[in-house]
Design an enzyme around this catalytic site. Structure first.
Site, mmCIF file in Angstrom:
data_model
loop_
_atom_site.group_PDB
_atom_site.id
_atom_site.type_symbol
_atom_site.label_atom_id
_atom_site.label_comp_id
_atom_site.label_asym_id
_atom_site.label_seq_id
_atom_site.Cartn_x
_atom_site.Cartn_y
_atom_site.Cartn_z
ATOM 1 N N ASP A 207 4.677 10.800 10.857
ATOM 2 C CA ASP A 207 4.566 11.666 12.028
ATOM 3 C C ASP A 207 3.366 12.609 11.891
ATOM 4 O O ASP A 207 3.139 13.186 10.819
ATOM 5 C CB ASP A 207 5.865 12.493 12.135
ATOM 6 C CG ASP A 207 5.958 13.279 13.415
ATOM 7 O OD1 ASP A 207 6.027 12.657 14.476
ATOM 8 O OD2 ASP A 207 5.966 14.524 13.344
ATOM 9 N N GLU A 257 4.208 0.945 -6.030
ATOM 10 C CA GLU A 257 5.150 0.751 -7.148
ATOM 11 C C GLU A 257 6.178 -0.320 -6.790
ATOM 12 O O GLU A 257 6.834 -0.873 -7.663
ATOM 13 C CB GLU A 257 5.906 2.063 -7.449
ATOM 14 C CG GLU A 257 5.039 3.151 -8.025
ATOM 15 C CD GLU A 257 5.749 4.519 -7.989
ATOM 16 O OE1 GLU A 257 6.968 4.593 -7.728
ATOM 17 O OE2 GLU A 257 5.037 5.519 -8.207
HETATM 18 C C1 GLC Z 1 5.047 13.328 16.952
HETATM 19 C C2 GLC Z 1 6.326 12.767 17.515
HETATM 20 C C3 GLC Z 1 6.805 13.685 18.582
HETATM 21 C C4 GLC Z 1 7.086 15.034 17.974
HETATM 22 C C5 GLC Z 1 5.870 15.569 17.240
HETATM 23 C C6 GLC Z 1 6.238 16.701 16.325
HETATM 24 O O1 GLC Z 1 4.028 13.335 17.862
HETATM 25 O O2 GLC Z 1 6.125 11.459 17.959
HETATM 26 O O3 GLC Z 1 7.940 13.190 19.240
HETATM 27 O O4 GLC Z 1 7.457 15.938 18.964
HETATM 28 O O5 GLC Z 1 5.288 14.586 16.420
HETATM 29 O O6 GLC Z 1 6.972 16.231 15.236
#
Ligand code: GLC
Length: 558
Positions: A207, A257
């Site tokens: 993310d 790993e």
């Molecule tokens: C990314 C995710 C989104 C979230 C953001 C903060 O863009 O896809 O849904 O709100 O990160 O974590």
């Protein structure tokens, strides 16, 4: 499972757990619901699933606010349910990727709570606490704006009740950013990776993969002329900093790993909205991550010239570093493709060099444009066949295989995206693409669960789009996806070379794979003739042997 480099051309299906399938009837999707629907995904023919966050979370940002990286939120089930899900998926030959949220956690994470409780606690340095500016420290430490609206800093209150330092949150106020300069954070994430790899996970979607490393001097961001605050993407100190490389190399070593385990390689896919692609591909150069999402593909307008440019630039750039491209039409943050392509404005026209826009803002702007839903679906089907014919991996966001559209008229009181509140009710946010899936029956809740009211209301119009109806309909979008995935798997050409076809040009986009299969997309208004060969699949029936407007065909030309 073999240890081949499966991720180089995998079709990955995104599950947004809250909205996929509800096993216990509380109106929220959950892990037992996911497990029960795995045979559906196996019959569709996907290679892997990516599960959006399932961790314990106050759900202020749909689970992207993680309170415990090693658990499962009770709303979604138990830890045992998750282990059973992984095993059941593997049994069906489906690999499992989960979401890693390394830029921030939830303000309910115990380490942030410890940091808040005592300004002298060692946990304080795991986050970005800073004194305010101005005489009383009542101004934020920098002028940065949060991605969800409002300032990126919130002031704390000391245990004695006096006003305290500020902390950084590039997203919601309940999502404090981790300080990746502190080795405790670095070690903790190594451990989280191993924790899940040891439990059978095949990879992680990372993310906000371009924001962990930060420039410690925390300089102010530039404010664009005419604006009152900087764009959230403006602070250079936050985005795409050089320090990311070390983190990526470290994670790759952890994943490697596991290369020689019977299960085979564990992989990463980076979420980074970086444009142009040349600044993105270093992330997937040797020794770093495996893949990234191709957001230029997701954002591209439905125009031959724009799509051609995106294919050329992304394919060439990825090949230059030896990494596969991916193709993406949607996810839980963007307007569903069947709606976007039914509007007068269909996305970013890269060929004309128009500036990209933040997905949330784009969604808000597009919402006011009317949708021609038949046209949108037709183009979404054509786009799916286009992306599935291209070299590299492809992503399917849950419901795309059903041709679902965006729910643009959710009642305001039900909106849950933090953007809605933080923008002072100016930006509705992303709930419209997160509405629970319609599985069966003729009216809501369409078999989403055994009982209960889905957490977001489904539109009546989805009665014709349920999985049950589409699985048994030879002309449905579902059947087109299943056939495309079957051909893609069966024909070696789909793992072969990519080259533009001699018929490519103008409004007709055409390429071949290994000189054996041609993919032709007609973006123009008039029907076009196809290259000689056997028609394998079309997104819309041919008319007198011609490919109609807004349609794709796959032709065997051997
Ligand atoms: C990314 C995710 C989104 C979230 C953001 C903060 O863009 O896809 O849904 O709100 O990160 O974590």
């Amino acid at each position: 499972m073999s240890s081949e480099q499966w991720w180089r051309n995998a079709v990955v299906y995104q599950i947004y757990p809250r909205s996929f399938a509800d096993g216990n009837g509380d109106g929220m999707g959950d892990v037992p619901g996911m497990t029960a629907r795995l045979p559906y995904l196996a019959s569709l023919g996907v290679d892997a699933v990516w599960v959006s966050p399932w961790y314990p979370s106050p759900m202020n940002d749909g689970g992207y606010d993680v309170a415990d990286y090693r658990g499962i939120d009770p709303m979604f089930g138990t830890f045992v349910d998750a282990i059973e899900f992984i095993a059941a998926a593997h049994k069906l030959g489906i690999r499992v990727l989960i979401d890693l949220v390394p830029n921030h956690c939830s303000s309910e994470h115990p380490w942030f709570q410890a940091a808040l409780a005592d300004p002298d606690a060692p946990e304080r340095d795991l986050f970005w606490f800073r004194p305010g500016r101005g005489t009383n420290g009542d101004q934020p430490p920098t002028n940065w704006a949060s991605m969800f609206g409002g300032p990126a800093w919130t002031r704390t209150t000391n245990p004695d009740g006096s006003p305290g330092d500020w902390y950084l949150h590039m997203f919601d106020v309940t999502q404090p950013d981790w300080n990746w300069d502190n080795p405790v954070v670095v070690d903790e994430f190594d451990d989280i990776l191993r924790f899940w790899f040891d439990r059978g996970i095949d990879g992680f979607r990372i993310d906000v993969a371009d924001s962990m490393a930060k420039d410690r001097s925390l300089p102010d961001a530039t404010v664009a002329p005419g604006a009152t605050e900087p764009h959230p993407r403006a602070p250079d100190a936050i985005w795409n900093q050089p320090g990311l490389e070390a983190i990526q190399r470290r994670w790759r070593k952890v994943a490697d790993e596991y290369v020689d385990t019977p299960q085979g390689p564990r992989v990463f896919v980076a979420e980074a909205y970086l444009d142009p692609v040349d600044i993105l591909v270093p992330y997937v150069s040797p020794g770093r991550l495996h893949t990234t999402f191709n957001f230029n593909a997701l954002e591209s307008a439905w125009l031959a010239e724009s799509q051609r440019l995106v294919i050329n630039t992304t394919y060439t750039a990825h090949r230059g570093v030896g990494a596969p491209t991916t193709w993406v039409l949607g996810n839980h943050d963007n307007v569903r493709v069947a709606t976007r392509f039914g509007k007068a404005e269909t996305g970013v026209d890269f060929a004309s060099g128009r500036e990209a826009e933040e997905p949330i803002l784009l969604a808000n702007r597009l919402r006011v444009l009317p949708t021609d839903s038949a046209l949108g679906l037709r183009r979404a089907r054509a786009a799916a066949m286009l992306e599935l014919a291209l070299p590299g991996g492809a992503y399917i966001y849950q419901g795309e295989e059903l041709g679902l559209d965006e729910v643009e008229d959710l009642p305001e009181e039900l909106l849950q995206d933090p953007t809605w509140e933080r923008s002072g009710h100016k930006i509705r946010g992303r709930d419209g693409c997160r509405v629970p899936l319609p599985w069966s029956g003729d009216e809501p809740p369409f078999g989403f669960g055994p009982s209960g009211v889905p957490w977001l209301p489904q539109p009546e119009r989805w009665a014709g789009s349920t999985a049950e109806k589409q699985v048994s309909d030879p002309n449905s979008t579902w059947t087109m996806y299943r056939e495309a995935l079957r051909l893609r798997k069966e024909l070696p050409a789909f793992r072969g070379d990519f080259a533009w076809h001699e018929s490519d040009g103008g409004d007709v986009l055409a390429f071949s794979r290994d000189d054996e299969v041609a993919c032709v997309v007609n973006f123009g208004a008039e029907p076009v003739s196809l290259p000689d060969g056997e028609v394998l699949l079309t997104s819309t029936p041919l008319v007198d042997g011609l490919l109609p407007s807004d349609a794709t065909a796959w032709i065997a030309t051997w």
